[in-house]
Enzyme design. Structure first.
Site, PDB file in Angstrom:
ATOM      1  N   HIS A 207       0.838  -1.201   0.000  1.00 34.45           N
ATOM      2  CA  HIS A 207       0.000   0.000   0.000  1.00 34.45           C
ATOM      3  C   HIS A 207       0.873   1.252   0.000  1.00 34.45           C
ATOM      4  O   HIS A 207       1.791   1.381   0.789  1.00 34.45           O
ATOM      5  CB  HIS A 207      -0.905  -0.018   1.242  1.00 34.45           C
ATOM      6  CG  HIS A 207      -1.706   1.210   1.392  1.00 34.45           C
ATOM      7  ND1 HIS A 207      -1.660   1.977   2.534  1.00 34.45           N
ATOM      8  CD2 HIS A 207      -2.569   1.825   0.558  1.00 34.45           C
ATOM      9  CE1 HIS A 207      -2.472   3.013   2.388  1.00 34.45           C
ATOM     10  NE2 HIS A 207      -3.023   2.931   1.193  1.00 34.45           N
TER      11      HIS A 207
ATOM     12  N   ASP B  41       6.001   5.617 -21.577  1.00 33.32           N
ATOM     13  CA  ASP B  41       6.040   5.403 -23.025  1.00 33.32           C
ATOM     14  C   ASP B  41       7.448   5.057 -23.510  1.00 33.32           C
ATOM     15  O   ASP B  41       8.405   5.050 -22.725  1.00 33.32           O
ATOM     16  CB  ASP B  41       5.478   6.624 -23.753  1.00 33.32           C
ATOM     17  CG  ASP B  41       6.262   7.906 -23.495  1.00 33.32           C
ATOM     18  OD1 ASP B  41       7.512   7.863 -23.424  1.00 33.32           O
ATOM     19  OD2 ASP B  41       5.620   8.964 -23.379  1.00 33.32           O
TER      20      ASP B  41
ATOM     21  N   ASP C  25      -4.926   3.598  -4.713  1.00 34.30           N
ATOM     22  CA  ASP C  25      -4.995   4.053  -3.326  1.00 34.30           C
ATOM     23  C   ASP C  25      -6.174   5.000  -3.123  1.00 34.30           C
ATOM     24  O   ASP C  25      -6.276   6.029  -3.790  1.00 34.30           O
ATOM     25  CB  ASP C  25      -3.687   4.759  -2.970  1.00 34.30           C
ATOM     26  CG  ASP C  25      -3.494   4.973  -1.495  1.00 34.30           C
ATOM     27  OD1 ASP C  25      -4.501   4.985  -0.748  1.00 34.30           O
ATOM     28  OD2 ASP C  25      -2.342   5.140  -1.070  1.00 34.30           O
TER      29      ASP C  25
ATOM     30  N   TYR D 216      10.337  12.430 -13.359  1.00 34.41           N
ATOM     31  CA  TYR D 216      11.506  11.540 -13.426  1.00 34.41           C
ATOM     32  C   TYR D 216      11.967  11.156 -12.027  1.00 34.41           C
ATOM     33  O   TYR D 216      12.263   9.991 -11.757  1.00 34.41           O
ATOM     34  CB  TYR D 216      12.674  12.206 -14.157  1.00 34.41           C
ATOM     35  CG  TYR D 216      12.514  12.420 -15.636  1.00 34.41           C
ATOM     36  CD1 TYR D 216      11.488  11.828 -16.370  1.00 34.41           C
ATOM     37  CD2 TYR D 216      13.397  13.231 -16.325  1.00 34.41           C
ATOM     38  CE1 TYR D 216      11.362  12.040 -17.736  1.00 34.41           C
ATOM     39  CE2 TYR D 216      13.285  13.453 -17.687  1.00 34.41           C
ATOM     40  CZ  TYR D 216      12.268  12.847 -18.386  1.00 34.41           C
ATOM     41  OH  TYR D 216      12.146  13.056 -19.730  1.00 34.41           O
TER      42      TYR D 216
END
Length: 144
Positions: A22, A30, A69, A113
């Site tokens: 969790h 991509d 979540d 990123y």
């Protein structure tokens, strides 16, 4: 082959989904995303490859076994378009519609990123050539 398991959920991906807890994040990205270098910095250390499908199909398959979540406002985060953070590119529309726009937040490209480096796994949808088809999915609780 397993019964009632989407064939896109390859063994390596199923393993990663099962080991996550969790609040852990899964990056689904991509073909243009720097997946190898980002994954190398992460917990799993390598990329899970999916080919022959787009990001929409990949996320749909993942969500058949992966609860989002419910304890956070945005269990799905998308990568913002550079210099146009409010723009929703075609590569993101179907996933946003699938999970509901209210559940989707956004991160600037380089912040995305960094967040993906902390993800438990990076899934590259290698056939997805459209830019910005990048999401973080936060795992929810599995109730028995």
């Amino acid at each position: 082959m397993l019964k009632d398991i989407d064939p896109l959920l390859v063994p390596e991906l199923l393993h990663q989904l099962a080991r996550m807890g969790h609040g852990d994040d899964l990056a689904v990205v991509d073909a243009n995303f720097p997946a190898e270098s980002v994954a190398a910095a992460g917990a799993f250390g390598r990329v899970v490859q999916l080919t022959g499908v787009g990001v929409e199909e990949a996320v749909r398959a993942i969500l058949t076994r992966f609860p989002l979540d419910d304890f956070v406002a945005h269990p799905v985060m998308r990568m913002e378009v550079v210099d146009a953070p409010d723009e929703i590119p075609p590569s993101q529309e179907a996933v946003i519609a699938m999970v509901g726009a209210a559940r989707v937040g956004a991160l600037e490209r380089f912040a995305f990123y960094e967040a993906a480096k902390r993800a438990c796994a990076v899934v590259r949808v290698a056939s997805e050539g459209r830019p910005y088809a990048c999401f973080l999915l936060k795992k929810g609780v599995v109730f028995f």
